[in-house]
Write a protein that holds these residues in place. Structure first.
Motif, PDB file in Angstrom:
ATOM      1  N   LEU A  18       0.836  -1.213   0.000  1.00 54.70           N
ATOM      2  CA  LEU A  18       0.000   0.000   0.000  1.00 54.70           C
ATOM      3  C   LEU A  18       0.864   1.254   0.000  1.00 54.70           C
ATOM      4  CD1 LEU A  18      -2.661  -1.028   2.686  1.00 54.70           C
ATOM      5  CD2 LEU A  18      -2.967  -1.005   0.193  1.00 54.70           C
ATOM      6  N   LEU A  24      -8.033   8.408  -2.108  1.00 55.47           N
ATOM      7  CA  LEU A  24      -8.796   7.449  -1.308  1.00 55.47           C
ATOM      8  C   LEU A  24      -9.039   7.992   0.096  1.00 55.47           C
ATOM      9  CD1 LEU A  24      -6.979   4.226  -2.515  1.00 55.47           C
ATOM     10  CD2 LEU A  24      -9.376   4.805  -2.925  1.00 55.47           C
ATOM     11  N   GLN A  25      -8.040   8.683   0.649  1.00 56.63           N
ATOM     12  CA  GLN A  25      -8.198   9.254   1.986  1.00 56.63           C
ATOM     13  C   GLN A  25      -9.311  10.304   1.979  1.00 56.63           C
ATOM     14  OE1 GLN A  25      -6.897   8.070   4.810  1.00 56.63           O
ATOM     15  NE2 GLN A  25      -8.323   9.527   5.752  1.00 56.63           N
ATOM     16  N   GLN A  28     -12.608   8.684   2.497  1.00 56.40           N
ATOM     17  CA  GLN A  28     -12.820   8.325   3.911  1.00 56.40           C
ATOM     18  C   GLN A  28     -13.104   9.568   4.752  1.00 56.40           C
ATOM     19  OE1 GLN A  28     -13.661   5.574   3.534  1.00 56.40           O
ATOM     20  NE2 GLN A  28     -12.304   4.065   4.460  1.00 56.40           N
ATOM     21  N   GLN A  42     -11.333  -2.309   4.559  1.00 54.79           N
ATOM     22  CA  GLN A  42     -10.025  -1.781   4.970  1.00 54.79           C
ATOM     23  C   GLN A  42      -9.145  -1.577   3.724  1.00 54.79           C
ATOM     24  OE1 GLN A  42      -9.134  -1.055   8.328  1.00 54.79           O
ATOM     25  NE2 GLN A  42     -11.363  -1.185   8.343  1.00 54.79           N
ATOM     26  N   PRO A  43      -8.104  -0.756   3.850  1.00 55.08           N
ATOM     27  CA  PRO A  43      -7.241  -0.507   2.684  1.00 55.08           C
ATOM     28  C   PRO A  43      -6.734  -1.781   2.003  1.00 55.08           C
ATOM     29  CG  PRO A  43      -6.708   1.048   4.421  1.00 55.08           C
ATOM     30  CD  PRO A  43      -7.715   0.093   5.001  1.00 55.08           C
ATOM     31  N   TYR A  47      -7.329  -2.877  -1.804  1.00 53.13           N
ATOM     32  CA  TYR A  47      -6.233  -3.237  -2.706  1.00 53.13           C
ATOM     33  C   TYR A  47      -6.502  -4.593  -3.345  1.00 53.13           C
ATOM     34  CZ  TYR A  47      -1.674  -4.671  -4.337  1.00 53.13           C
ATOM     35  OH  TYR A  47      -0.655  -5.134  -5.124  1.00 53.13           O
ATOM     36  N   TYR A  70     -15.716   4.227  -1.234  1.00 51.99           N
ATOM     37  CA  TYR A  70     -14.315   3.843  -0.984  1.00 51.99           C
ATOM     38  C   TYR A  70     -13.926   2.563  -1.733  1.00 51.99           C
ATOM     39  CZ  TYR A  70     -10.010   2.689   1.488  1.00 51.99           C
ATOM     40  OH  TYR A  70      -8.706   2.353   1.780  1.00 51.99           O
ATOM     41  N   TRP A  74     -11.484   1.828  -5.364  1.00 50.65           N
ATOM     42  CA  TRP A  74     -10.454   0.787  -5.548  1.00 50.65           C
ATOM     43  C   TRP A  74     -10.776  -0.073  -6.765  1.00 50.65           C
ATOM     44  CZ3 TRP A  74      -5.757   0.138  -3.601  1.00 50.65           C
ATOM     45  CH2 TRP A  74      -5.420   0.656  -2.345  1.00 50.65           C
TER      46      TRP A  74
END
Ligand code: SAH
Ligand code: MG
Length: 213
Positions: A18, A24-25, A28, A42-43, A47, A70, A74
């Motif tokens: 990562l 992406l932040q 969130q 979760q990240p 991914y 979110y 991805w």
């Protein structure tokens, strides 16, 4: 493996694969500002979802349950050139916020957010199929329905992924209806002749199925 060790391994893997990502932040942050529940993937899950979209060279994908966008961001980033991610989101507020966030992320032309309950939208969405990838992360009671829809609308070799296959561990000793629904979903996936089933111990459990030929 203790839960703590599992988390340490996920941190370790995350530290390798990562990278900090302001786009992406920002999604969130928007979820937080808009007081949305903190239930996104979760990240490392995100991914992995993108990794799966790349694996199947996804041109047409579906996400059921989008929240602030979110996981959609991805997945959309992992689509093949010119691909589309159809997002099904029941909440008007979530549909509006995710639309804003994905447009601000530069992904507006890759996503098509359809507002409405999965059971109302998916039968109509089928006309855009067959699909390469389906990600389920909405109301748990409908997971069995979503699985059956995916069985009908994924191409051979296409991939199903479903979040929360562990329900925080409660899938083993269910405490509530949602826990029982996920247990039923996991069992249904395992018994469904249309899929090669698997559940990975990633985050809260990621159920996977390859659509058989
Ligand atoms: N996948 C998102 C999180 C989704 S949270 C992420 O990781 O970023 C679950 C979402 O499912 C919520 O936004 C909720 O409004 C939506 N939802 C609940 N019931 C639904 C239904 N019947 N059909 C479609 N979406 C639904
Ligand atoms: Mg989830």
């Amino acid at each position: 493996m203790s839960d703590n060790l599992r988390e340490q391994f996920e941190e370790y893997i995350g530290s390798l694969v990562l990278t900090p990502d302001a786009t992406l932040q920002a999604i969130q942050d928007s979820a937080e500002v808009n007081d949305l529940p903190r239930i996104s993937v979760q990240p490392l899950d995100g991914y992995f979802l993108q990794w799966l979209a790349r694996l199947v060279n996804a041109k047409k994908a579906v996400e059921i349950g989008t929240l602030a966008g979110y996981s959609a961001a991805w997945i959309a980033r992992g689509l093949a050139e010119g691909g589309t991610l159809y997002c099904v989101e029941a909440s008007e507020k979530h549909a509006r916020i995710s639309r804003e966030n994905l447009t601000a992320s530069g992904l507006g032309s890759s996503v098509d957010i359809q507002q409405g309950a999965g059971k109302d939208i998916l039968p109509k969405l089928a006309a855009h199929g067959p699909f390469d990838f389906v990600f389920i992360d909405a109301d748990k009671a409908s997971y069995p329905y979503y699985l059956d829809w995916a069985g009908h609308n994924l191409r051979p070799g296409g991939l199903l992924a479903a979040h929360n296959a562990y329900r925080g561990g409660r899938v083993i000793l269910p405490e509530g209806d949602d826990d029982r629904a996920i247990d039923a979903f996991n069992r249904q996936l395992a018994a469904d002749d249309r899929f090669w089933p698997m559940i990975l111990p990633l985050g809260d459990g990621m159920a996977l199925g390859i659509r058989k030929s």
